[in-house]
Structure formats: C-alpha cells, structure tokens
Write a protein that holds these residues in place. Structure first.
Motif, short mmCIF file in Angstrom:
data_model
loop_
_atom_site.label_atom_id
_atom_site.label_comp_id
_atom_site.label_asym_id
_atom_site.label_seq_id
_atom_site.Cartn_x
_atom_site.Cartn_y
_atom_site.Cartn_z
N GLN A 52 0.80 -1.21 0.00
CA GLN A 52 0.00 0.00 0.00
C GLN A 52 0.85 1.27 0.00
OE1 GLN A 52 -2.65 -2.24 3.12
NE2 GLN A 52 -3.50 -0.22 2.82
N ARG A 53 2.16 1.10 0.09
CA ARG A 53 3.06 2.26 0.05
C ARG A 53 3.72 2.39 -1.32
NH1 ARG A 53 7.32 2.42 2.42
NH2 ARG A 53 7.77 0.24 2.85
N ALA A 54 4.40 3.49 -1.53
CA ALA A 54 5.14 3.71 -2.76
C ALA A 54 6.48 3.00 -2.65
CB ALA A 54 5.35 5.20 -3.00
N ILE A 55 6.55 1.76 -3.10
CA ILE A 55 7.78 0.97 -3.03
C ILE A 55 8.17 0.55 -4.44
CG2 ILE A 55 7.36 0.11 -0.70
CD1 ILE A 55 6.25 -2.44 -1.88
N SER A 56 9.42 0.14 -4.59
CA SER A 56 9.94 -0.24 -5.89
C SER A 56 10.51 -1.65 -5.84
CB SER A 56 11.02 0.75 -6.34
OG SER A 56 12.17 0.61 -5.52
N ILE A 57 10.74 -2.20 -7.01
CA ILE A 57 11.35 -3.53 -7.09
C ILE A 57 12.79 -3.47 -6.58
CG2 ILE A 57 11.94 -5.43 -8.63
CD1 ILE A 57 8.91 -4.85 -8.14
N ALA A 58 13.44 -2.33 -6.74
CA ALA A 58 14.79 -2.17 -6.20
C ALA A 58 14.78 -2.30 -4.68
CB ALA A 58 15.36 -0.82 -6.61
N ASP A 59 13.73 -1.80 -4.04
CA ASP A 59 13.60 -1.95 -2.58
C ASP A 59 13.48 -3.42 -2.20
OD1 ASP A 59 13.60 0.82 -2.22
OD2 ASP A 59 11.43 0.95 -2.44
N ALA A 60 12.68 -4.16 -2.96
CA ALA A 60 12.50 -5.58 -2.68
C ALA A 60 13.80 -6.36 -2.90
CB ALA A 60 11.39 -6.16 -3.56
N ALA A 61 14.56 -5.96 -3.92
CA ALA A 61 15.85 -6.61 -4.16
C ALA A 61 16.80 -6.38 -3.00
CB ALA A 61 16.46 -6.09 -5.46
N GLN A 62 16.71 -5.18 -2.40
CA GLN A 62 17.53 -4.88 -1.23
C GLN A 62 17.14 -5.77 -0.05
OE1 GLN A 62 17.35 -0.79 0.01
NE2 GLN A 62 18.48 -1.16 1.89
N VAL A 63 15.83 -6.00 0.11
CA VAL A 63 15.36 -6.89 1.18
C VAL A 63 15.94 -8.29 0.99
CG1 VAL A 63 13.32 -8.02 2.15
CG2 VAL A 63 13.24 -5.60 1.56
N ALA A 64 16.01 -8.75 -0.26
CA ALA A 64 16.54 -10.08 -0.56
C ALA A 64 18.06 -10.11 -0.60
CB ALA A 64 15.99 -10.55 -1.91
N ALA A 65 18.69 -8.95 -0.43
CA ALA A 65 20.16 -8.86 -0.47
C ALA A 65 20.69 -9.40 -1.80
CB ALA A 65 20.79 -9.59 0.70
N MET A 66 20.05 -9.00 -2.90
CA MET A 66 20.46 -9.42 -4.24
C MET A 66 20.56 -8.20 -5.14
SD MET A 66 17.98 -12.70 -4.99
CE MET A 66 17.94 -14.16 -3.94
N SER A 67 21.30 -8.37 -6.23
CA SER A 67 21.28 -7.34 -7.26
C SER A 67 19.89 -7.35 -7.90
CB SER A 67 22.34 -7.60 -8.32
OG SER A 67 22.01 -8.75 -9.08
N GLU A 68 19.48 -6.23 -8.45
CA GLU A 68 18.14 -6.17 -9.03
C GLU A 68 17.97 -7.18 -10.16
OE1 GLU A 68 14.97 -2.81 -10.70
OE2 GLU A 68 16.89 -2.21 -9.82
N ARG A 69 19.00 -7.32 -10.97
CA ARG A 69 18.92 -8.26 -12.10
C ARG A 69 18.78 -9.70 -11.61
NH1 ARG A 69 23.54 -8.89 -16.87
NH2 ARG A 69 22.48 -10.56 -18.05
#
Length: 334
Positions: free
Chosen positions: A237-254
C-alpha cells in the motif's frame, strides 16, 4: 452473534524503520473461545509484548499491535476459569491481520458449527498473512477448509500447528504457540530479538527452542525471494519499488528479477500489482470510500490509473466491480 456493519478505518498506520527498511506496524489478533488454554493464548500475546519492549525506543513505534477477540466480545472464560475481556468481531476486520491465532477449548468445537463465524474467518483469511491454530482451534480452521492451505500472503511453508506435537496438554500448547509467534518475530525483527524474547519468557526451558531459533533465516536464495515476496505483500500500500525488494533479498536487481520469476512463477511487478488489486477489491466491496481515495490508499496512484488497470486486468471498471460484488453478496445472504 452480532456482526456490525461499520465503515472501514483508515489504512494510515505508523511505520518502523529496521535495518534501513520502512515497515508498517504488524497487526496481530488472537481469537478466543470459552475453555481455551490461557497458557497457549497468553504466551502468544506475551511474545509480541516482549518483542515490543526489546525493539522499541523513543524514536520508533512498537512493532506489534495485538488485539484479543471473541465471537461476541466481552468476557471469555478460559480453561483455568480466568476471564479475559475481548473485543467482538465486525466488518472492520475484513481488512485482515498480519497474523491471526485461533485458540482452542470446547468453544472452538462449537464455533466450528457456526456458519456465520466460519464465513467471517474465510473472509478475513483472504487478507491475512498468517493463520495459526492453538490446540483445538484447528477444528474451526478445518470447518472453514483452511487447514493445510497457504494463506494469500504466505507463499512459503504454511505449517499448521496442533499444539500437541512435542508435549501434552497445556505444555504442548504453550511451546507450539510460542514457536509460531517467535517465527514471526524472527522474520520481522531478526533472530537476536527472537532469542532475547525466548530467554525472557522461558529462561529455564527455552533450550528446547534454541535450535529452532538458531537456523539461519532466509539463507538460501529461495528463502530470500520468499522473504522479499512477503515484504512486497506487507508494504504494497506504500510507494515501493522492485529495487527496494531486491535490497530486502540482499540481491542485485537483475539477479532478484530472475530468481523471483523462477521461484514465484510471476515477475515482482505482477506480484505487487496482484497484492494491490486484492486490497482494492476488498475496499471496493466493503467500504464506501471513493475510487480515487482507494487508489491512493492501495498504492495505485489515482482513480484514473486504477480504472485503466482494472479494465485491462479485470475487464470491468472499479465502480462496476463494486456494484457486481455487492449484488452477489446480497444474493448469497438470501
């Protein structure tokens, strides 16, 4: 049983900042019935209470908000004859919880035959991240056909606990209920906080839980992806990005995009959109909020953007969906 028809409350919730990640306060509910184990239900509430104490300072809100519920509200008499004051069930709960614990006791068996309570549970389940039974609470989940299923928000393992696996009676309820609650604390706040909660509550017998807590959470790529998926669901429900989720997973975005598609079967963007649409549909059905306000509250931008997405994905406008879903609900109620 009275189910009040009330306007849904605002979705504006306080946020936490943990390890650089903004999170909403987790809403936990414990559903009690007459004859339930006070130890089984009480230890769940204590886990989250102690977690709040250990992780809150003057600059942050408490991570968990715990509600004690019952079918009709008022006093519930536990198996030890202790009475616990509870809030009743109503339409406000259709927005769901981060976790719902269903306590046991003789009242749970009776509740399994209450069609309105079963319907309430099924409705709430759609927007609830985790559902766990405590002892005989499993009977109600079975009546609602929820045992053995994964919840909408929990695409990883959904281990239904019987509360009797490692010990008998109240001792089993206490240990298994505590493990379920600690699983959430471990996921949200880390293993160190979960260990500290265990040592505070069970200094003499917490050793039974240390191997469980010692397992590395999310060490495998698949676990990291599922943790990121939960984060997307919880923060959609917030303004989040896939880059944020990649950070949560401790992975590069790709790498995250590739592994997410392999593990979940869809892209992170589609997963996030599905989560937002699920909440949008719930609000369209259960609230009187204007479409534009619903769009803002569910991370969909504005009413025009929401209408375009709705027509593309569901071949119907938000207003038409609201009218159709309410007609169907009216027919089912007859």
């Amino acid at each position: 049983m009275a189910y009040a028809s009330l306007d849904l409350p605002s979705f504006s919730r306080p946020h936490l900042v943990t390890a650089g990640i903004s999170r909403e306060v987790r809403h936990i509910a414990i559903l009690l019935f007459d004859g339930c184990s006070l130890l089984g239900a009480g230890i769940v509430a204590e886990v989250f209470h102690v977690a709040n104490e250990l992780s809150t300072d003057t600059t942050r809100s408490s991570p968990y908000d715990v509600s004690i519920l019952s079918a009709d509200g008022g006093n519930v008499t536990c198996s030890s004859s202790v009475r616990v004051w509870t809030d009743g069930l109503d339409a406000r709960h259709y927005v769901g919880f981060d976790a719902l614990f269903v306590a046991g006791g003789k009242g749970a068996f009776a509740a399994a035959n209450d069609e309105r309570l079963v319907a309430w549970l099924r409705r709430v389940h759609a927007n609830t991240g985790t559902i766990r039974p405590i002892g005989e609470g499993r009977s109600l989940l079975e009546a609602a056909s929820l045992c053995g299923q994964r919840t909408q928000h929990e695409f990883g393992s959904f281990a239904m606990q019987t509360g009797r696996e490692e010990a008998g009676g109240d001792a089993g309820d206490r240990l298994e209920s505590m493990k379920s609650a600690l699983t959430l604390v471990k996921r949200d706040l880390g293993v160190d906080v979960a260990r500290a909660v265990t040592e505070r509550l069970m200094p003499d017998s917490g050793g039974n839980l240390l191997p469980f807590l010692g397992d590395a959470l999310g060490s495998a790529p698949a676990d990291k992806v599922r943790a990121a998926a939960r984060w997307l669901q919880e923060n959609c429900q917030r303004a989040i990005s896939i880059a944020d989720a990649a950070q949560v997973a401790a992975m590069s975005e790709r790498n995250f995009l590739r592994r997410f598609k392999l593990e979940m079967g869809i892209t992170p963007s589609d997963y996030l959109l599905h989560a937002r649409l699920a909440i949008t549909c719930s609000l369209l059905t259960d609230s009187e909020l204007p479409v534009d306000k619903i769009a803002r509250r569910t991370g969909m931008g504005n009413g025009d953007r929401l209408a375009k997405i709705f027509r593309k994905r569901m071949m119907i406008s938000p207003t038409e969906y609201r009218e159709q879903s309410r007609r169907e609900a009216g027919v089912e109620a007859l």
